[in-house]
Motif scaffolding. Structure first.
Motif, PDB file in Angstrom:
ATOM      1  N   GLU A  14       0.822  -1.211   0.000  1.00 57.53           N
ATOM      2  CA  GLU A  14       0.000   0.000   0.000  1.00 57.53           C
ATOM      3  C   GLU A  14       0.854   1.259   0.000  1.00 57.53           C
ATOM      4  O   GLU A  14       0.371   2.332  -0.334  1.00 57.53           O
ATOM      5  CB  GLU A  14      -0.943  -0.013   1.196  1.00 57.53           C
TER       6      GLU A  14
ATOM      7  N   TRP B 271       2.877   2.778  -1.977  1.00 56.21           N
ATOM      8  CA  TRP B 271       3.318   2.754  -3.364  1.00 56.21           C
ATOM      9  C   TRP B 271       4.539   3.620  -3.629  1.00 56.21           C
ATOM     10  O   TRP B 271       5.257   3.415  -4.587  1.00 56.21           O
ATOM     11  CB  TRP B 271       2.184   3.161  -4.291  1.00 56.21           C
TER      12      TRP B 271
ATOM     13  N   TRP C 151       7.909   1.821  -4.219  1.00 51.41           N
ATOM     14  CA  TRP C 151       8.108   0.997  -5.397  1.00 51.41           C
ATOM     15  C   TRP C 151       9.119   1.647  -6.327  1.00 51.41           C
ATOM     16  O   TRP C 151       9.156   2.853  -6.485  1.00 51.41           O
ATOM     17  CB  TRP C 151       6.814   0.833  -6.167  1.00 51.41           C
TER      18      TRP C 151
ATOM     19  N   ILE D 128       5.717  -6.130  -9.382  1.00 46.05           N
ATOM     20  CA  ILE D 128       4.317  -5.719  -9.294  1.00 46.05           C
ATOM     21  C   ILE D 128       3.891  -5.104 -10.622  1.00 46.05           C
ATOM     22  O   ILE D 128       4.621  -4.322 -11.219  1.00 46.05           O
ATOM     23  CB  ILE D 128       4.147  -4.668  -8.178  1.00 46.05           C
ATOM     24  N   LYS D 129       2.715  -5.473 -11.063  1.00 47.41           N
ATOM     25  CA  LYS D 129       2.144  -4.874 -12.267  1.00 47.41           C
ATOM     26  C   LYS D 129       0.883  -4.127 -11.848  1.00 47.41           C
ATOM     27  O   LYS D 129      -0.011  -4.706 -11.223  1.00 47.41           O
ATOM     28  CB  LYS D 129       1.817  -5.950 -13.295  1.00 47.41           C
ATOM     29  N   ARG D 130       0.844  -2.845 -12.177  1.00 47.08           N
ATOM     30  CA  ARG D 130      -0.316  -2.032 -11.806  1.00 47.08           C
ATOM     31  C   ARG D 130      -1.032  -1.578 -13.069  1.00 47.08           C
ATOM     32  O   ARG D 130      -0.433  -0.982 -13.958  1.00 47.08           O
ATOM     33  CB  ARG D 130       0.117  -0.826 -10.986  1.00 47.08           C
TER      34      ARG D 130
ATOM     35  N   TYR E 233      -0.184  -0.065 -18.552  1.00 44.49           N
ATOM     36  CA  TYR E 233       0.248  -0.643 -17.282  1.00 44.49           C
ATOM     37  C   TYR E 233       1.590  -0.069 -16.853  1.00 44.49           C
ATOM     38  O   TYR E 233       2.265   0.616 -17.617  1.00 44.49           O
ATOM     39  CB  TYR E 233       0.320  -2.170 -17.356  1.00 44.49           C
TER      40      TYR E 233
ATOM     41  N   ASN F 291      -5.973   1.147 -11.021  1.00 44.86           N
ATOM     42  CA  ASN F 291      -5.849   1.028  -9.567  1.00 44.86           C
ATOM     43  C   ASN F 291      -5.761  -0.417  -9.094  1.00 44.86           C
ATOM     44  O   ASN F 291      -5.783  -0.684  -7.903  1.00 44.86           O
ATOM     45  CB  ASN F 291      -7.039   1.713  -8.872  1.00 44.86           C
ATOM     46  N   ASP F 292      -5.645  -1.352 -10.024  1.00 46.02           N
ATOM     47  CA  ASP F 292      -5.506  -2.768  -9.686  1.00 46.02           C
ATOM     48  C   ASP F 292      -4.033  -3.124  -9.608  1.00 46.02           C
ATOM     49  O   ASP F 292      -3.242  -2.744 -10.461  1.00 46.02           O
ATOM     50  CB  ASP F 292      -6.194  -3.648 -10.728  1.00 46.02           C
ATOM     51  N   VAL F 293      -3.665  -3.882  -8.577  1.00 39.83           N
ATOM     52  CA  VAL F 293      -2.275  -4.261  -8.350  1.00 39.83           C
ATOM     53  C   VAL F 293      -2.177  -5.781  -8.381  1.00 39.83           C
ATOM     54  O   VAL F 293      -2.932  -6.477  -7.718  1.00 39.83           O
ATOM     55  CB  VAL F 293      -1.786  -3.715  -6.989  1.00 39.83           C
TER      56      VAL F 293
ATOM     57  N   LYS G 108       5.078  -1.427 -14.445  1.00 44.82           N
ATOM     58  CA  LYS G 108       5.732  -2.483 -13.677  1.00 44.82           C
ATOM     59  C   LYS G 108       6.688  -1.854 -12.682  1.00 44.82           C
ATOM     60  O   LYS G 108       7.414  -0.920 -13.005  1.00 44.82           O
ATOM     61  CB  LYS G 108       6.502  -3.431 -14.590  1.00 44.82           C
ATOM     62  N   SER G 109       6.675  -2.412 -11.485  1.00 45.84           N
ATOM     63  CA  SER G 109       7.499  -1.893 -10.409  1.00 45.84           C
ATOM     64  C   SER G 109       8.173  -3.032  -9.676  1.00 45.84           C
ATOM     65  O   SER G 109       7.755  -4.181  -9.764  1.00 45.84           O
ATOM     66  CB  SER G 109       6.645  -1.111  -9.414  1.00 45.84           C
TER      67      SER G 109
END
Length: 70
Positions: free
Chosen positions: A24, A26, A29, A56-58, A38, A61-63, A40-41
């Motif tokens: 959470e 963010w 990242w 992580i792929k965001r 998208y 607002n979806d992770v 990527k982090s």
């Protein structure tokens, strides 16, 4: 064997909790790929003597956690 399984489960739960607590935040990242739809982090987390890299792929607002590397 029971001791090993118990300790493994404990570490696994600790890793999951740490990822959930940190994901959470963010701003921690490290964004390494940005596309139109998208981002990527990489999130680096230390647990005990382990260093985990969470990819992580965001999308909006979806992770999604794509990979966890030790």
């Amino acid at each position: 064997i029971h001791w090993y399984i118990s300790k493994s489960d404990s570490l696994y739960n600790e890793i999951i909790d740490k990822i959930e607590d940190t994901i959470e935040k963010w701003y921690l990242w490290n964004i390494f790929e940005t596309k139109l739809n998208y981002e990527k982090s990489k999130l680096v987390i230390s647990i005990r003597s382990y260093t985990l890299k969470v990819i992580i792929k965001r999308i909006n607002n979806d992770v999604f956690v794509e990979d966890i590397l030790f």
